[in-house]
Write an enzyme that holds these catalytic residues in place. Sequence first.
Site, short mmCIF file in Angstrom:
data_model
loop_
_atom_site.label_atom_id
_atom_site.label_comp_id
_atom_site.label_asym_id
_atom_site.label_seq_id
_atom_site.Cartn_x
_atom_site.Cartn_y
_atom_site.Cartn_z
N TYR A 124 41.02 36.50 32.15
CA TYR A 124 39.69 37.20 31.57
C TYR A 124 40.20 37.76 30.15
CZ TYR A 124 38.57 37.33 36.31
OH TYR A 124 38.14 36.44 37.86
N LYS A 173 52.74 36.31 39.61
CA LYS A 173 53.49 34.81 40.36
C LYS A 173 54.85 34.54 38.56
CE LYS A 173 52.12 30.87 41.62
NZ LYS A 173 52.39 30.46 43.36
N ASP A 206 50.34 34.01 46.38
CA ASP A 206 50.19 33.70 47.19
C ASP A 206 50.69 33.85 48.54
OD1 ASP A 206 52.12 32.60 45.85
OD2 ASP A 206 52.77 30.53 46.23
N ASP A 230 41.09 40.92 40.64
CA ASP A 230 39.79 39.89 40.85
C ASP A 230 39.77 39.14 42.37
OD1 ASP A 230 37.35 40.14 40.59
OD2 ASP A 230 37.06 38.31 39.24
#
Length: 335
Positions: A124, A173, A206, A230
């Site tokens: 972002y 991740k 995930d 988010d």
Amino acid sequence: MAIPVTLIPGDGIGPEVVNAAVEAIEAAGARLEWQRAAAGAGAVPTHGTPIPAETLDSIRRTKLALKGPLATPIGEGFRSANVALRKEFDLYANVRPARTFAGVETRYTGVDLVVIRENTQGLYSGVEHYVDEERSAAESISIITRKGSERIVEYAFQYAKSRGRRLVTLVHKANILKATSGLFLETGRQVATRHPEIQFKEIIVDNCAMQLVKNPNQFDVLVTTNLFGDILSDLTSGLIGGLGLTAGANIGADTAIFEAVHGTAPDIAGKGIANPTAVMLAGAMLLEHIGERTAAEKLATAIREAIASKEATTRDLGGNATSRMFTNAVLKRLR
Ligand code: NAI
């Protein structure tokens, strides 16, 4: 003396739910002086910009705002006013608690967790462009700094400590995004060594999404980068009954902006049926932030009791009460 607070009604259902929240905050006994200010799509025709200079000036003075949702055009047009506000005031910590409500039927019981999302970096950062005029490809740059990672993970540990929470889980991740997510993870591990009294775990995003759905009660405080935070915080708000119920704080070193997690809900705007709970709870977070503990507690309890009583259940929670009816149910408990 009344504490000045910038009040941004926002777009869509914003003015409806923000005005309801103001009534409830005042009924809880807090002495605030509201400074109304425009922002979002509604400010563009009148001020020529979604974030007018007067609004920024007001927040610079008050260092405190309660904000309704702001509409952002999808895929084109002006940049998100929310993202711009967070960057302008360096509101690096987005705190989004999710706690089960008595009286709201969900698949889970006893959920009590908090997502702490890094609010200014990652995907972002707004560094994005098409590679050519034909728009044959597009690039977005994710910026993660060691300093930014350190302060958000440190914030998560301080938050856990000050609220008697025991576990901080860092979501990443780093197996794929080895540099950006890798830096966040490496820095987070270093910060964790400074806080041996709080348990620290790490999990790949995930797997985290799956584990949250399977057994949310295994989590306590989750800390993660912007995009993951988010998405996961919408997921956690779904665990407790939906967006109408979840509040968030955007915290910086000297300024804080409180808001609902939800957006402008254009599908129900102007109908008087939005659930004002999320902005009311954002108000309770604001009161806690400024040290008005008694009013904060009183307000949060009145909201929870009004929901539990089921006497004015809004449509998002399966009832047919209007925003006004629900607000009255909260006010009744505060007066
Ligand atoms: P949304 O949160 O506005 O709506 C999603 C769904 O939840 C809709 O069905 C809506 O009716 C429902 N909903 C949301 N809040 C509710 C409430 N208080 N009571 C009852 N039902 C409620 O998300 P969407 O549709 O993705 O976004 C609409 C606009 O809001 C976009 O322009 C987006 O950019 C903006 N937005 C602004 C945010 C902010 O200012 N912090 C956050 C998220 C979206």
